[in-house]
Enzyme design. Structure first.
Site, PDB file in Angstrom:
ATOM      1  N   ASP A   1       0.805  -1.216   0.000  1.00 59.09           N
ATOM      2  CA  ASP A   1       0.000   0.000   0.000  1.00 59.09           C
ATOM      3  C   ASP A   1       0.844   1.276   0.000  1.00 59.09           C
ATOM      4  O   ASP A   1       1.844   1.368   0.721  1.00 59.09           O
ATOM      5  CB  ASP A   1      -0.872  -0.017   1.271  1.00 59.09           C
TER       6      ASP A   1
ATOM      7  N   GLU B   1       1.613  -0.432  -4.869  1.00 64.48           N
ATOM      8  CA  GLU B   1       0.596   0.579  -5.135  1.00 64.48           C
ATOM      9  C   GLU B   1       1.235   1.959  -5.101  1.00 64.48           C
ATOM     10  O   GLU B   1       1.604   2.468  -4.035  1.00 64.48           O
ATOM     11  CB  GLU B   1      -0.536   0.527  -4.106  1.00 64.48           C
TER      12      GLU B   1
HETATM   13  C1  NOJ Z   1      -4.357   3.279  -0.682  1.00 66.81           C
HETATM   14  C2  NOJ Z   1      -5.531   2.430  -0.315  1.00 66.81           C
HETATM   15  O1  NOJ Z   1      -5.965   1.722  -1.442  1.00 66.81           O
HETATM   16  C3  NOJ Z   1      -6.573   3.362   0.250  1.00 66.81           C
HETATM   17  O2  NOJ Z   1      -7.821   2.733   0.407  1.00 66.81           O
HETATM   18  C4  NOJ Z   1      -6.051   3.896   1.565  1.00 66.81           C
HETATM   19  O3  NOJ Z   1      -6.963   4.839   2.080  1.00 66.81           O
HETATM   20  C5  NOJ Z   1      -4.691   4.569   1.364  1.00 66.81           C
HETATM   21  N1  NOJ Z   1      -3.800   3.825   0.545  1.00 66.81           N
HETATM   22  C6  NOJ Z   1      -4.013   4.775   2.691  1.00 66.81           C
HETATM   23  O4  NOJ Z   1      -3.615   3.538   3.215  1.00 66.81           O
END
Ligand code: NOJ
Ligand code: CA
Length: 566
Positions: free
Chosen positions: A237, A301
């Site tokens: 993430d 991500e």
């Molecule tokens: C990306 C995640 O997909 C999202 O849902 C989240 O709020 C943020 N990162 C923070 O972790």
């Protein structure tokens, strides 16, 4: 623009770009990736399916999905033909950001079940040949994590440096102008210890200090914990947020920001995002993951422009197998724009890097809402035929659309902090629609978010038996992708727009595939110079039809044509 789209004269994509490659190079995976008999890894050939656990299946009637619910619904994912499931966070969490604020990285929130439930889920998935990818949230913990509670307890606490603490400016204001993604300053004042801490997202999500080797070791240990339990990889993430500049420079203003955009985008995140040191941390994650076998998958991500994204494949050492490519979500749904995107992305890929594509996730409006139900079928064909690993977000396979959320049912903190701009993510997080029974078969209790009004028609049970449904289209496309190696691992050739039709080709050995996608509401004809057979149409009504000279496309129709050359 060329007119013969099924030409035997192959024109390699990206020919003008610096990273242009010959078909033979793309055809040949690097030795490190040779994990299957044909030289390609499962994740290169496979399809990833995202489960947002709160909204997939509730097994105990509390209105919130859980791990046992996922286990009970695994057959749906298997029937669909997916190879791996990525599960958004289910760790203990105060749920300020619905699980992306983790208070214990090595547990399961009671709301979602127990570690025993998790082990059962992994075993059930593996028995069915499905891999399990976890969501790893290394950038920030919850402010309720024992590490942060210690860190904020005093300036001399051994964990003080595990988070990013800075002094106020002389006037007491935050150290610089950095903004939090979900609104307001990225700095939160801590009265007790008289310093600010940094949070890229909510103030309840303090950023860990990845410059501290103890933090790195503790987080790698988290990965080890889950790898030992048999997980097949991680989606990491917010990884571009991992490291920030140590200097308190202000971020510069963003000249492209417009009223209505996210307030955080007022600034270019020059010093708070995508810092070089991030790649050392990613390399360490990769080394650890590889030590458990090269078939473990790391997805990163990082929502970044293509050029910046490419570094996440690795800089001096291997990085992610797949840095998520969100550019289909961000791009205008126009054939010339998408053709350019595919070419730019293919052209920018480093040698041996494997592409991937995404139409939606739990953070972005659903594809059916963005481009409409008819074009969503065309988009599905693009996702499942273009070169690169596809990730499907739960409900996409039904054509689920965003659900309007009444003000009194808003859950997402982003919408609460920055209301009215359409930034809230609840509309794409509503429960999965399984059947026409109460609450769409999702829960016996009151669902945490409303069920879409269309659930009586748009549900798994109704679509499973309808041979022309969206679900049938996804299933048939995935099956075709698995049966036609040219579609899963063949080279990519020449995406281009012929008027409103996007075409591209795939090739493996003597097998040639042409994909033609009609983005318009009108009939279209495109010339073809060699006969082939229709392998699938988005309308699911013509198969095995020979196409000679001219391909006739109906409104909103996409087709895949195959031929074998001697
Ligand atoms: C990306 C995640 O997909 C999202 O849902 C989240 O709020 C943020 N990162 C923070 O972790
Ligand atoms: Ca539950």
């Amino acid at each position: 623009m060329q007119s013969n789209v099924f030409s035997a004269q192959l024109r390699v994509q990206g020919g003008a770009g610096p990273a242009a490659r010959s078909p033979s190079l793309v055809d040949r995976p690097s030795p490190g990736r040779r994990t299957a008999a044909d030289g390609f890894s499962w994740w290169q050939k496979g399809v990833v399916y995202q489960v947002y656990p709160r909204s997939f299946q509730d097994s105990n009637g509390d209105g919130i999905g859980d791990l046992e619910g996922i286990r009970q619904r695994l057959d749906h994912i298997v029937d669909l033909g997916a190879d791996a499931v990525w599960i958004s966070p289910f760790y203990p969490s105060p749920m300020a950001d619905f699980g992306y604020d983790v208070s214990d990285y090595k547990g399961v929130d009671p709301m979602f079940g127990t570690l025993a439930d998790f082990d059962r889920l992994v075993a059930s998935a593996h028995r069915r040949g499905l891999r399990i990818i976890l969501d790893f949230v290394p950038n920030h913990s919850s402010d309720q994590h024992p590490w942060f509670i210690e860190s904020r307890s005093s300036r001399s606490n051994p964990k003080r440096d595990w988070y990013v603490w800075r002094d106020a400016r002389p006037d007491g204001s935050p150290p610089n102008n950095w903004l939090a993604e979900f609104g307001g300053s990225a700095w939160e004042w801590d009265e007790a210890t008289g310093q600010y801490y940094y949070h890229a997202f909510l103030k309840e999500q303090p950023d860990l200090n990845w410059r501290n080797p103890e933090v790195q070791e503790a987080m790698l240990d988290v990965m080890r914990f889950w790898l030992e339990r048999g997980v097949d990889g991680f989606r990491v993430d917010a990884v571009h947020h991992l490291v920030e500049s140590e200097e308190p420079h202000d971020n510069p203003p963003n000249p492209h920001w417009r009223a209505g955009d996210s307030p955080a985008r007022r600034l270019i995140r020059l010093y708070s995002l995508d810092q070089d040191e991030t790649h050392d941390a990613i390399a360490a994650m990769r080394r650890l993951s590889d030590s458990y076998g090269e078939d473990r998958l790391l997805i990163g991500e990082a929502s970044l422009p293509i050029e910046q994204l490419m570094r996440y494949y690795g800089v001096s050492e291997p990085g992610f197998h797949l840095p998520f490519n969100f550019h289909l979500i961000k791009s205008a749904w126009k054939p010339d724009v998408i053709a350019r995107l595919i070419e730019d992305y293919e052209g920018a890929l480093p040698d041996d890097a494997w592409p991937n594509w995404v139409l939606g996730n739990h953070d972005r409006p659903r594809v059916a809402t963005r481009i409409g139900a008819r074009q969503a079928r065309v988009a599905a064909m693009l996702l499942l035929t273009v070169r690169g690993t596809p990730t499907i977000y739960q409900g996409e396979e039904l054509g689920m659309a965003d659900v309007p959320i009444p003000p009194d049912r808003v859950q997402d903190p982003w919408e609460k902090n920055v209301p009215g701009l359409g930034l809230g993510r609840d509309p794409e997080r509503t429960p999965m629609q399984w059947d026409a029974s109460r609450n769409a078969g999702f829960s016996a209790g009151e669902p945490w978010l409303p069920i879409s009004a269309d659930y009586a028609d748009v549900n798994v049970s109704a679509q499973r038996t309808n041979p022309k449904s969206m679900l049938s289209l996804y299933r048939d496309l995935i099956r075709l992708r698995h049966e036609e190696p040219a579609l899963s691992v063949g080279i990519h050739l020449a995406a281009e727009a012929i008027g409103p039709v996007l075409t591209f080709r795939r090739q493996l050995g003597n097998r040639r595939i042409l994909v033609a996608l009609n983005f318009s509401r009108d009939r279209q004809e495109i010339p073809i110079n060699a006969p082939g057979e229709v392998l699938i149409s988005t309308h699911l009504d013509r198969i095995d039809v020979q196409v000679a000279d001219v391909l006739r496309l109906r409104p909103n129709e996409g087709v895949v044509i195959g031929k074998t050359v001697e």
